[in-house]
Design a protein around this motif. Sequence first.
Motif, mmCIF file in Angstrom:
data_model
loop_
_atom_site.group_PDB
_atom_site.id
_atom_site.type_symbol
_atom_site.label_atom_id
_atom_site.label_comp_id
_atom_site.label_asym_id
_atom_site.label_seq_id
_atom_site.Cartn_x
_atom_site.Cartn_y
_atom_site.Cartn_z
ATOM 1 N N ASN A 43 0.827 -1.210 0.000
ATOM 2 C CA ASN A 43 0.000 0.000 0.000
ATOM 3 C C ASN A 43 0.859 1.258 0.000
ATOM 4 N N ARG A 44 1.983 1.213 0.751
ATOM 5 C CA ARG A 44 2.884 2.364 0.779
ATOM 6 C C ARG A 44 3.486 2.601 -0.608
ATOM 7 N N ILE A 45 3.920 1.513 -1.262
ATOM 8 C CA ILE A 45 4.530 1.625 -2.592
ATOM 9 C C ILE A 45 3.504 2.136 -3.598
ATOM 10 N N ILE A 46 2.275 1.620 -3.513
ATOM 11 C CA ILE A 46 1.218 2.075 -4.431
ATOM 12 C C ILE A 46 0.938 3.559 -4.220
ATOM 13 N N ALA A 47 0.838 3.977 -2.958
ATOM 14 C CA ALA A 47 0.582 5.392 -2.668
ATOM 15 C C ALA A 47 1.730 6.257 -3.185
ATOM 16 N N GLU A 48 2.958 5.778 -2.981
ATOM 17 C CA GLU A 48 4.126 6.508 -3.465
ATOM 18 C C GLU A 48 4.108 6.595 -4.995
ATOM 19 N N ALA A 49 3.763 5.490 -5.656
ATOM 20 C CA ALA A 49 3.714 5.471 -7.122
ATOM 21 C C ALA A 49 2.615 6.404 -7.631
ATOM 22 N N ARG A 50 1.472 6.394 -6.940
ATOM 23 C CA ARG A 50 0.380 7.295 -7.345
ATOM 24 C C ARG A 50 0.806 8.752 -7.180
ATOM 25 N N GLY A 51 1.495 9.050 -6.082
ATOM 26 C CA GLY A 51 1.986 10.418 -5.869
ATOM 27 C C GLY A 51 2.970 10.824 -6.949
ATOM 28 N N GLU A 52 3.888 9.904 -7.270
ATOM 29 C CA GLU A 52 4.881 10.176 -8.320
ATOM 30 C C GLU A 52 4.186 10.354 -9.672
ATOM 31 N N ALA A 53 3.189 9.512 -9.952
ATOM 32 C CA ALA A 53 2.451 9.623 -11.221
ATOM 33 C C ALA A 53 1.722 10.966 -11.294
ATOM 34 N N GLN A 54 1.127 11.396 -10.175
ATOM 35 C CA GLN A 54 0.429 12.682 -10.151
ATOM 36 C C GLN A 54 1.420 13.822 -10.348
ATOM 37 N N ARG A 55 2.594 13.737 -9.718
ATOM 38 C CA ARG A 55 3.618 14.769 -9.879
ATOM 39 C C ARG A 55 4.047 14.863 -11.346
ATOM 40 N N LEU A 56 4.279 13.679 -11.967
ATOM 41 C CA LEU A 56 4.680 13.672 -13.379
ATOM 42 C C LEU A 56 3.556 14.211 -14.266
ATOM 43 N N ASP A 89 1.321 16.377 -13.407
ATOM 44 C CA ASP A 89 1.295 17.829 -13.219
ATOM 45 C C ASP A 89 2.423 18.497 -14.014
ATOM 46 N N GLU A 90 3.624 17.894 -13.997
ATOM 47 C CA GLU A 90 4.744 18.447 -14.759
ATOM 48 C C GLU A 90 4.439 18.429 -16.253
ATOM 49 N N VAL A 91 3.878 17.320 -16.744
ATOM 50 C CA VAL A 91 3.537 17.217 -18.172
ATOM 51 C C VAL A 91 2.477 18.255 -18.526
ATOM 52 N N ASP A 92 1.460 18.393 -17.653
ATOM 53 C CA ASP A 92 0.414 19.386 -17.915
ATOM 54 C C ASP A 92 1.011 20.792 -17.984
ATOM 55 N N GLU A 93 1.926 21.093 -17.058
ATOM 56 C CA GLU A 93 2.576 22.406 -17.051
ATOM 57 C C GLU A 93 3.391 22.614 -18.332
ATOM 58 N N TYR A 94 4.149 21.579 -18.746
ATOM 59 C CA TYR A 94 4.962 21.667 -19.965
ATOM 60 C C TYR A 94 4.065 21.873 -21.188
ATOM 61 N N VAL A 95 3.000 21.071 -21.288
ATOM 62 C CA VAL A 95 2.089 21.186 -22.436
ATOM 63 C C VAL A 95 1.441 22.573 -22.441
ATOM 64 N N ASP A 96 1.014 23.057 -21.251
ATOM 65 C CA ASP A 96 0.386 24.373 -21.176
ATOM 66 C C ASP A 96 1.355 25.467 -21.620
#
Length: 169
Positions: free
Chosen positions: A98-111, A113-120
């Motif tokens: 569960n910790r790894i999944i939460a960490e992966a979800r957080g990392e995926a959300q961060r990425l 957000d970065e992609v959205d910012e780059y595309v914008d």
Amino acid sequence: MGALDRIEEIIAYVEQAKAVPMSRACKVDRAEMIAMLEELQSDLPGDLRRAEAMLQERDKIIDAGEREAERIITEGEAEHARLVSRHEITVSAEHEGNRIIAEARGEAQRLRDEVDEYVDTTLANFEQFLHRALSGVERGRDKMHTLREIGSFTPQQEQFEEEKPLPQI
């Protein structure tokens, strides 16, 4: 005939003996009574040995049962400990998962957000480029209409003076 049968025979013999008048005593043949008691005495050691052997066998069976019970209890405790350990490992693994999944979800959300910012940002830059290009096209058309109205439009004047070459994308 066993010892118990002999005792019952002696009791019956005494019950059937003639009573002594005016007393609770009875008359029995001494020799016959002694013979019956000696027979009983000779049978008793064998019966007692059999009884002792049975008691010893019973004790052995009880001891074996107690050892088996102890073995079963020990195995049960070991199995319980193994299952508890396995359960603890499973729970620990689930928490870690569960910790790894939460960490992966957080990392995926961060990425994301970065992609959205780059595309914008890229789209905003492209929008500015298109806006400048559109403005240049509008100025060129206006110039062309103006030149056409005054009658001096020639194909050599197609280059716009203020325009820069379009950047490569």
